[in-house]
Design a protein around this motif. Structure first.
Motif, PDB file in Angstrom:
ATOM      1  N   GLU A  13      -0.699   3.016  -8.437  1.00 32.33           N
ATOM      2  CA  GLU A  13       0.612   2.356  -8.403  1.00 32.33           C
ATOM      3  C   GLU A  13       1.279   2.439  -9.773  1.00 32.33           C
ATOM      4  N   THR A  17       4.940   4.117 -10.814  1.00 29.08           N
ATOM      5  CA  THR A  17       6.016   3.340 -11.449  1.00 29.08           C
ATOM      6  C   THR A  17       6.338   3.868 -12.847  1.00 29.08           C
ATOM      7  N   LYS A 100       6.750   9.738  -4.773  1.00 26.15           N
ATOM      8  CA  LYS A 100       6.056   8.746  -3.956  1.00 26.15           C
ATOM      9  C   LYS A 100       6.390   9.068  -2.510  1.00 26.15           C
TER      10      LYS A 100
END
Length: 125
Positions: A13, A17, A100
């Motif tokens: 994750e 980001t 993503k």
């Protein structure tokens, strides 16, 4: 060519980001044709959630590797030291352009039966 890396969900994750710009490894793939990494978020998520282009691969002894990557490592120095404890060299894959996936994939969608311990080459995708 692409490789699939098993990455802990919290780190996967952070990669997506942009908080974690390096993926650290004790061993690296030997094929020089690998240009991108497919991210498999390991347990408990167990999904393929995205991919990124490889900007650069650093190979050096751990102290030098930390000095080069610390500002964008996405991990603590303590975690880094524990991971590379006893190793003479380490690797850091610099994250390039990332994507993503809008819908996470299963390994089977890529023709892979079981998650790799470290990495595996992706033939389908």
């Amino acid at each position: 060519m692409k490789v699939l890396l098993s990455i802990k969900p919290q780190f996967a994750e952070k990669i997506l980001t942009g908080e974690k710009q390096f993926e650290f490894r004790k061993a690296i793939f030997r094929n020089n044709c690998v240009t991108s990494v497919v991210i498999y978020a390991s347990s408990p998520l167990q999904k393929v959630i995205g991919e990124f282009d490889i900007s650069k691969i650093y190979e050096m002894e751990p102290d030098a590797l930390w000095k080069e990557t610390a500002d964008h490592s996405g991990i603590s120095k303590e975690y880094f030291d524990k991971y590379f404890q006893g190793k003479m060299k380490g690797f850091a894959i610099k994250v390039g352009k990332m994507t993503k996936y809008p819908t996470p994939l299963n390994l089977e969608d890529l023709g892979i039966r079981t998650p790799p311990q470290s990495f595996c080459y992706v033939r389908k995708h």
